[in-house]
Design a protein around this motif. Structure first.
Motif, PDB file in Angstrom:
ATOM      1  N   ASP A   1       0.808  -0.943   0.292  1.00  0.00           N
ATOM      2  CA  ASP A   1      -0.127  -0.086   0.002  1.00  0.00           C
ATOM      3  C   ASP A   1       0.820   1.399  -0.256  1.00  0.00           C
ATOM      4  O   ASP A   1       0.413   2.106  -0.695  1.00  0.00           O
ATOM      5  CB  ASP A   1      -0.888   0.072   0.967  1.00  0.00           C
ATOM      6  N   ALA A   2       1.943   1.267   0.906  1.00  0.00           N
ATOM      7  CA  ALA A   2       3.106   2.197   0.969  1.00  0.00           C
ATOM      8  C   ALA A   2       3.703   2.274   0.055  1.00  0.00           C
ATOM      9  O   ALA A   2       4.754   3.609   0.062  1.00  0.00           O
ATOM     10  CB  ALA A   2       2.764   2.380   2.268  1.00  0.00           C
ATOM     11  N   GLY A   3       4.654   1.481  -0.123  1.00  0.00           N
ATOM     12  CA  GLY A   3       5.744   1.813  -0.831  1.00  0.00           C
ATOM     13  C   GLY A   3       6.847   1.649   0.202  1.00  0.00           C
ATOM     14  O   GLY A   3       6.506   0.436   1.277  1.00  0.00           O
ATOM     15  N   ILE A   4       7.778   2.340  -0.355  1.00  0.00           N
ATOM     16  CA  ILE A   4       8.927   2.535   1.093  1.00  0.00           C
ATOM     17  C   ILE A   4       8.722   3.455   2.143  1.00  0.00           C
ATOM     18  O   ILE A   4       7.730   4.587   2.069  1.00  0.00           O
ATOM     19  CB  ILE A   4      10.621   3.205   0.603  1.00  0.00           C
ATOM     20  N   ALA A   5       8.640   2.532   3.358  1.00  0.00           N
ATOM     21  CA  ALA A   5       8.083   3.354   4.550  1.00  0.00           C
ATOM     22  C   ALA A   5       9.167   4.874   4.624  1.00  0.00           C
ATOM     23  O   ALA A   5       9.881   5.301   4.422  1.00  0.00           O
ATOM     24  CB  ALA A   5       8.101   2.621   5.511  1.00  0.00           C
TER      25      ALA A   5
ATOM     26  N   ARG B   1      -0.052   3.983  -3.184  1.00  0.00           N
ATOM     27  CA  ARG B   1      -0.911   3.340  -4.045  1.00  0.00           C
ATOM     28  C   ARG B   1      -2.284   3.959  -3.584  1.00  0.00           C
ATOM     29  O   ARG B   1      -2.657   3.904  -2.182  1.00  0.00           O
ATOM     30  CB  ARG B   1      -1.016   1.698  -3.577  1.00  0.00           C
ATOM     31  N   LYS B   2      -3.005   5.045  -4.166  1.00  0.00           N
ATOM     32  CA  LYS B   2      -3.552   6.127  -4.941  1.00  0.00           C
ATOM     33  C   LYS B   2      -4.719   5.022  -5.060  1.00  0.00           C
ATOM     34  O   LYS B   2      -4.480   4.129  -5.512  1.00  0.00           O
ATOM     35  CB  LYS B   2      -3.632   7.212  -5.572  1.00  0.00           C
ATOM     36  N   PRO B   3      -6.542   5.800  -4.424  1.00  0.00           N
ATOM     37  CA  PRO B   3      -7.334   4.677  -4.960  1.00  0.00           C
ATOM     38  C   PRO B   3      -7.315   4.515  -6.313  1.00  0.00           C
ATOM     39  O   PRO B   3      -7.663   5.292  -6.448  1.00  0.00           O
ATOM     40  CB  PRO B   3      -8.398   5.492  -3.954  1.00  0.00           C
ATOM     41  N   GLY B   4      -7.471   2.859  -6.438  1.00  0.00           N
ATOM     42  CA  GLY B   4      -8.054   2.971  -8.265  1.00  0.00           C
ATOM     43  C   GLY B   4      -6.742   2.844  -8.351  1.00  0.00           C
ATOM     44  O   GLY B   4      -7.031   2.713 -10.108  1.00  0.00           O
ATOM     45  N   SER B   5      -5.156   3.388  -8.139  1.00  0.00           N
ATOM     46  CA  SER B   5      -4.047   2.716  -9.387  1.00  0.00           C
ATOM     47  C   SER B   5      -3.183   1.948  -9.400  1.00  0.00           C
ATOM     48  O   SER B   5      -3.709   0.880  -8.475  1.00  0.00           O
ATOM     49  CB  SER B   5      -3.317   4.130  -8.330  1.00  0.00           C
ATOM     50  N   THR B   6      -2.380   1.669  -9.907  1.00  0.00           N
ATOM     51  CA  THR B   6      -2.015  -0.167  -9.755  1.00  0.00           C
ATOM     52  C   THR B   6      -0.253   0.729  -9.042  1.00  0.00           C
ATOM     53  O   THR B   6       0.152  -0.657  -9.034  1.00  0.00           O
ATOM     54  CB  THR B   6      -1.995  -0.147 -11.377  1.00  0.00           C
TER      55      THR B   6
ATOM     56  N   GLN C   1       6.101   2.516  -7.304  1.00  0.00           N
ATOM     57  CA  GLN C   1       5.847   2.263  -5.988  1.00  0.00           C
ATOM     58  C   GLN C   1       7.116   2.888  -5.343  1.00  0.00           C
ATOM     59  O   GLN C   1       8.028   3.111  -4.613  1.00  0.00           O
ATOM     60  CB  GLN C   1       5.120   1.532  -5.456  1.00  0.00           C
ATOM     61  N   VAL C   2       8.372   2.366  -6.460  1.00  0.00           N
ATOM     62  CA  VAL C   2       9.721   2.088  -5.869  1.00  0.00           C
ATOM     63  C   VAL C   2      10.698   1.816  -7.545  1.00  0.00           C
ATOM     64  O   VAL C   2       9.960   1.333  -8.264  1.00  0.00           O
ATOM     65  CB  VAL C   2      10.211   1.086  -5.033  1.00  0.00           C
ATOM     66  N   THR C   3      11.729   2.971  -6.468  1.00  0.00           N
ATOM     67  CA  THR C   3      12.321   3.294  -8.414  1.00  0.00           C
ATOM     68  C   THR C   3      13.937   2.630  -7.937  1.00  0.00           C
ATOM     69  O   THR C   3      14.313   2.494  -6.927  1.00  0.00           O
ATOM     70  CB  THR C   3      12.894   4.321  -8.724  1.00  0.00           C
ATOM     71  N   LEU C   4      14.051   1.965  -9.045  1.00  0.00           N
ATOM     72  CA  LEU C   4      15.468   1.258  -8.372  1.00  0.00           C
ATOM     73  C   LEU C   4      16.678   1.913  -9.650  1.00  0.00           C
ATOM     74  O   LEU C   4      16.138   1.755 -11.349  1.00  0.00           O
ATOM     75  CB  LEU C   4      15.586  -0.483  -8.967  1.00  0.00           C
TER      76      LEU C   4
ATOM     77  N   ARG D   1       6.184  -1.469  -8.837  1.00  0.00           N
ATOM     78  CA  ARG D   1       5.607  -1.701  -8.263  1.00  0.00           C
ATOM     79  C   ARG D   1       5.853  -2.798  -6.928  1.00  0.00           C
ATOM     80  O   ARG D   1       5.884  -4.359  -7.302  1.00  0.00           O
ATOM     81  CB  ARG D   1       3.927  -2.007  -9.048  1.00  0.00           C
ATOM     82  N   VAL D   2       4.389  -2.779  -5.659  1.00  0.00           N
ATOM     83  CA  VAL D   2       5.007  -3.927  -5.193  1.00  0.00           C
ATOM     84  C   VAL D   2       4.477  -4.657  -4.838  1.00  0.00           C
ATOM     85  O   VAL D   2       2.899  -4.939  -5.309  1.00  0.00           O
ATOM     86  CB  VAL D   2       5.068  -3.222  -3.810  1.00  0.00           C
ATOM     87  N   VAL D   3       4.799  -6.347  -4.592  1.00  0.00           N
ATOM     88  CA  VAL D   3       3.890  -7.305  -4.971  1.00  0.00           C
ATOM     89  C   VAL D   3       4.196  -7.847  -3.814  1.00  0.00           C
ATOM     90  O   VAL D   3       2.526  -8.212  -3.641  1.00  0.00           O
ATOM     91  CB  VAL D   3       4.455  -8.428  -6.572  1.00  0.00           C
ATOM     92  N   ALA D   4       4.689  -7.907  -3.136  1.00  0.00           N
ATOM     93  CA  ALA D   4       4.512  -8.039  -1.446  1.00  0.00           C
ATOM     94  C   ALA D   4       5.949  -7.710  -1.159  1.00  0.00           C
ATOM     95  O   ALA D   4       7.002  -7.540  -1.512  1.00  0.00           O
ATOM     96  CB  ALA D   4       4.994  -9.979  -1.755  1.00  0.00           C
ATOM     97  N   GLY D   5       5.865  -6.611   0.094  1.00  0.00           N
ATOM     98  CA  GLY D   5       6.068  -6.281   1.282  1.00  0.00           C
ATOM     99  C   GLY D   5       7.020  -7.155   1.943  1.00  0.00           C
ATOM    100  O   GLY D   5       6.846  -8.737   2.028  1.00  0.00           O
ATOM    101  N   GLY D   6       7.670  -6.110   2.825  1.00  0.00           N
ATOM    102  CA  GLY D   6       8.694  -7.165   3.944  1.00  0.00           C
ATOM    103  C   GLY D   6       9.723  -5.839   4.008  1.00  0.00           C
ATOM    104  O   GLY D   6       9.711  -4.698   3.661  1.00  0.00           O
ATOM    105  N   THR D   7      10.947  -6.241   5.209  1.00  0.00           N
ATOM    106  CA  THR D   7      11.761  -5.703   4.868  1.00  0.00           C
ATOM    107  C   THR D   7      13.301  -5.371   4.208  1.00  0.00           C
ATOM    108  O   THR D   7      13.768  -7.149   3.743  1.00  0.00           O
ATOM    109  CB  THR D   7      12.843  -5.481   6.980  1.00  0.00           C
ATOM    110  N   ILE D   8      13.688  -5.163   3.966  1.00  0.00           N
ATOM    111  CA  ILE D   8      14.801  -5.477   2.759  1.00  0.00           C
ATOM    112  C   ILE D   8      16.360  -4.320   3.656  1.00  0.00           C
ATOM    113  O   ILE D   8      16.247  -3.370   4.268  1.00  0.00           O
ATOM    114  CB  ILE D   8      15.136  -4.335   1.693  1.00  0.00           C
ATOM    115  N   ALA D   9      17.125  -5.144   3.447  1.00  0.00           N
ATOM    116  CA  ALA D   9      18.828  -4.426   3.914  1.00  0.00           C
ATOM    117  C   ALA D   9      19.821  -4.144   3.215  1.00  0.00           C
ATOM    118  O   ALA D   9      19.539  -4.874   1.928  1.00  0.00           O
ATOM    119  CB  ALA D   9      18.636  -4.860   5.373  1.00  0.00           C
TER     120      ALA D   9
END
Length: 135
Positions: free
Chosen positions: A12-16, A23-28, A32-35, A118-126
């Motif tokens: 929902d939020a990309g990177i905290a 993600r805005k309502p109705g948005s795909t 969300q995250v750029t590499l 786009r974020v498919v599955a969230g979690g912590t990265i390092a």
């Protein structure tokens, strides 16, 4: 811009802490995250004869030792939990030329500006987490 050693990523939020990934309502959530690859940034800055900290590009993640696929739909797993899907090339904006004239053009070839995901599955990265293509 803030350089971090670890970050939380969510669907929902990309990177905290980065409101642009929300993600805005109705948005795909296509951006969300750029590499960006370290080698691409170094090639672009070498082309203009300057050394500039990578965070000036304003990409979310700097990738080292991994060639980012240039194929939308490709899924990348970062660490144990996070899955990102490449949506499109991250074109450099006019802000790059405000940093140094010619930087934007130096970033145009071969996806040097990076990839949007786009974020498919969230979690912590390092820093140091393994990145691999999901099959």
């Amino acid at each position: 811009m803030e350089v971090l050693d670890r970050a939380e990523i969510s669907v929902d939020a990309g990177i905290a802490g980065d409101h642009r990934g929300r993600r805005k309502p109705g948005s795909t959530g296509k951006r969300q995250v750029t590499l960006m690859e370290r080698g691409d940034w170094e090639a672009a800055t070498a082309a203009i004869g300057r050394t500039i900290p990578w965070q000036e590009r304003r990409a979310n993640l700097l990738v080292d030792g991994f060639d980012l696929p240039q194929v939308p739909g490709t899924r990348l797993r970062i660490g144990a939990e996070v899955v990102l899907e490449i949506t499109y090339e991250c074109d450099p904006c006019v802000r790059m030329d405000a940093l140094v004239p010619g930087l934007r053009e130096a970033m145009l070839p071969d996806w040097r500006g990076g990839a949007c995901t786009r974020v498919v599955a969230g979690g912590t990265i390092a820093v140091g987490d393994t990145i691999r293509i999901e099959t």
